[in-house]
Design a protein around this motif. Structure first.
Motif, short mmCIF file in Angstrom:
data_model
loop_
_atom_site.label_atom_id
_atom_site.label_comp_id
_atom_site.label_asym_id
_atom_site.label_seq_id
_atom_site.Cartn_x
_atom_site.Cartn_y
_atom_site.Cartn_z
N VAL A 1 26.40 73.89 70.53
CA VAL A 1 26.70 73.44 69.07
C VAL A 1 27.81 72.32 69.25
N ARG A 2 27.38 71.15 68.92
CA ARG A 2 28.32 69.66 69.05
C ARG A 2 28.81 69.58 67.37
N VAL A 3 30.15 69.36 67.22
CA VAL A 3 30.97 69.04 66.17
C VAL A 3 31.52 67.57 66.38
N PRO A 4 31.06 66.55 65.77
CA PRO A 4 31.96 65.28 66.02
C PRO A 4 33.02 65.52 65.05
N VAL A 5 33.86 64.69 65.71
CA VAL A 5 35.57 64.57 65.13
C VAL A 5 35.93 63.19 65.07
N GLU A 6 36.49 62.80 64.20
CA GLU A 6 37.07 61.41 64.11
C GLU A 6 38.76 61.45 63.75
N ARG A 7 39.49 60.68 64.44
CA ARG A 7 40.86 60.85 64.51
C ARG A 7 41.47 59.55 64.45
N THR A 8 42.77 59.60 64.10
CA THR A 8 43.46 58.47 63.93
C THR A 8 44.96 58.65 64.84
N TRP A 9 45.33 57.86 65.70
CA TRP A 9 46.51 58.21 66.76
C TRP A 9 47.55 56.98 66.31
N THR A 10 48.56 57.02 66.60
CA THR A 10 49.88 56.32 66.74
C THR A 10 50.40 56.35 68.11
N ALA A 11 50.88 55.21 68.51
CA ALA A 11 51.91 55.27 69.68
C ALA A 11 52.49 56.37 70.14
N GLU A 12 53.34 56.78 69.20
CA GLU A 12 54.19 58.28 69.22
C GLU A 12 53.46 59.48 69.36
N SER A 13 52.29 59.47 68.76
CA SER A 13 51.25 60.84 68.89
C SER A 13 50.64 60.63 70.27
N ILE A 14 50.25 59.49 70.59
CA ILE A 14 49.36 59.42 71.78
C ILE A 14 50.48 59.95 73.19
N LEU A 15 51.79 59.42 72.93
CA LEU A 15 52.80 59.79 73.81
C LEU A 15 52.93 61.50 73.75
N GLY A 16 52.87 61.69 72.63
CA GLY A 16 53.23 63.24 72.44
C GLY A 16 52.01 64.09 72.97
N TYR A 17 50.76 63.71 72.76
CA TYR A 17 49.68 64.39 73.56
C TYR A 17 49.71 64.07 74.73
N LEU A 18 49.93 63.23 75.49
CA LEU A 18 49.95 62.81 77.07
C LEU A 18 51.11 63.93 77.55
N TYR A 19 52.27 64.07 76.84
CA TYR A 19 53.18 65.15 77.42
C TYR A 19 53.14 66.72 76.94
N SER A 20 51.79 66.81 76.55
CA SER A 20 51.40 68.07 76.19
C SER A 20 50.43 68.59 77.30
N THR A 21 50.03 67.53 78.28
CA THR A 21 49.06 67.65 79.27
C THR A 21 49.62 68.08 80.49
N SER A 22 48.71 68.91 81.47
CA SER A 22 49.09 68.84 82.78
C SER A 22 49.09 67.74 83.71
N PHE A 23 48.37 66.62 83.08
CA PHE A 23 48.00 65.32 84.02
C PHE A 23 49.36 64.42 83.61
N ALA A 24 50.06 64.51 82.45
CA ALA A 24 51.01 63.79 82.29
C ALA A 24 52.35 64.29 81.40
N ALA A 25 52.57 65.41 81.93
CA ALA A 25 53.71 66.32 81.53
C ALA A 25 55.04 65.53 81.88
N PRO A 26 55.98 65.48 81.09
CA PRO A 26 57.26 64.67 81.33
C PRO A 26 57.82 64.74 82.65
N HIS A 27 57.76 65.91 83.04
CA HIS A 27 58.65 66.01 84.16
C HIS A 27 57.85 65.37 85.53
N LEU A 28 56.83 65.10 85.36
CA LEU A 28 55.97 64.47 86.32
C LEU A 28 56.49 62.97 86.59
#
Length: 267
Positions: A197-224
Motif C-alpha cells: 500500500v502506498r500512501v502519499p505525503v506532502e510536507r513543508t520544511w524550514t532550514a531549522e527543521s531540515i538540520l534537525g532531521y539530519l541530526y536525527s539520522t545515522s548518516f548526519a548525526a551531530p558527532h560525525l
C-alpha cells in the motif's frame, strides 16, 4: 557507540510522525480481538512515533529498541497520553534478542524506518511465534533526504557529502544496503501473503527543521561533524537559501507499506 548516539532529542522533535492515513491502513490490516484486546509489537520503536499514532487503537503495546536514550524519549512522550486501561511496555533489546511475555502474541507487528538495520530473515522467522493467528507484519518507511528526489534535497545531500564523504555514513562506518525488495523478503518468510500500500505525503520544511532531521539520522548525526558542526550548519543554510526566499521547502514523499500475512491464515 550506537549508530544513533546523540540523536534522540532531534529524532523526537524533527522526524516526521506517522500520518493518520498510514495509521488507518495499519489499523484496518490487523484483526480485532474484542474479548482479549489488540496487541501491537513495534520493533525499532525509537522515540515512539508509531506507537503514538496507534496508541488509541491497541490495548497492549510493546515497543522494542536497543537505544536507551530513544526509549527514554518514548516513555516521556507516550506515558502521559496512554489511554486508561491500556498497557505500554518499552523494552531495551535488539529485535533479534527480544522475547515477549509467555503467551503474548501480537495482532500487528510494525517495523518503521528500521528494517534495514535488522537481521531480516532471522527476525521474520522469530516473529512466526510472536504473531497471533491472523496477525500482520507491517514493514514501512518513507524516503530519507539521502534519496533526494528534488533539487533542494539533492543540495542537502551534496553538502552532507562534502563534509562526510561520498558514501552514506552509518555511525563510524558506511551504510550497506540490501539489494532485495522487502516484499520479496516477506514472501520468503512465514508471512508469505504480501500486500503493498502506498500512501502519499506532502510536507513543508524550514532550514531549522531540515538540520534537525539530519541530526536525527545515522548518516548526519551531530558527532560525525566534530568541531565542524557550526561550519556545516552555516554552509547548509547558505545552500538552502538559494532555493527559497521565505525559508520554506515543500516535499512530496510517500510511505510504502508492505503487509505480510501467513497464507495459511488467509486461506
Amino acid at each position: 557507540m550506537s549508530l544513533f548516539t546523540g540523536t534522540a532529542t532531534y529524532y523526537r522533535w524533527y522526524r516526521p510522525g506517522i500520518p493518520d492515513e498510514v495509521a488507518s491502513v495499519l489499523d484496518h490490516a490487523a484483526p480485532t480481538r474484542p474479548k482479549s484486546g489488540r496487541r501491537l509489537l513495534d520493533l525499532g520503536t525509537g522515540t515512539g512515533l508509531v506507537a503514538e499514532a496507534l496508541l488509541d487503537r491497541f490495548d497492549d503495546i510493546i515497543g522494542v529498541d536497543s537505544d536507551a536514550d530513544m526509549l527514554a524519549a518514548a516513555e516521556s512522550a507516550l506515558r502521559p497520553t496512554l489511554p486508561e486501561h491500556s498497557r505500554l511496555s518499552l523494552v531495551q533489546s535488539t529485535a533479534e534478542d527480544f522475547t515477549p511475555p509467555t503467551g503474548w502474541q501480537a495482532e500487528l507487528v510494525t517495523v518503521c524506518r528500521a528494517f534495514h538495520w535488522l537481521d531480516q530473515g532471522a527476525v521474520l522467522s522469530l516473529l512466526d511465534e510472536q504473531v497471533a493467528p491472523g496477525g500482520v507484519v507491517a514493514i514501512f518507511s518513507d524516503s530519507s533526504f539521502w534519496a533526494a528526489g528534488s533539487p533542494w534535497k539533492e543540495a542537502v545531500r551534496d553538502v552532507v557529502q562534502s563534509f562526510l564523504g561520498e558514501e552514506r555514513r552509518a555511525g563510524s562506518g558506511t551504510f550497506q544496503h540490501h539489494n532485495r525488495p522487502y516484499s520479496d523478503l516477506l514472501a520468503e518468510s512465514p508471512f508469505d501473503e504480501v500486500e503493498e500500500v502506498r500512501v502519499p505525503v506532502e510536507r513543508t520544511w524550514t532550514a531549522e527543521s531540515i538540520l534537525g532531521y539530519l541530526y536525527s539520522t545515522s548518516f548526519a548525526a551531530p558527532h560525525l561533524f566534530g568541531d565542524r558542526v557550526r561550519e556545516f550548519e552555516a554552509t547548509m543554510k547558505a545552500q538552502l537559501a538559494e532555493f527559497s526566499d521565505d525559508d520554506t521547502f515543500p516535499e512530496e514523499n510517500a510511505f510504502l507499506i508492505r503487509l505480510g500475512r501467513r497464507s495459511s491464515d488467509v486461506g
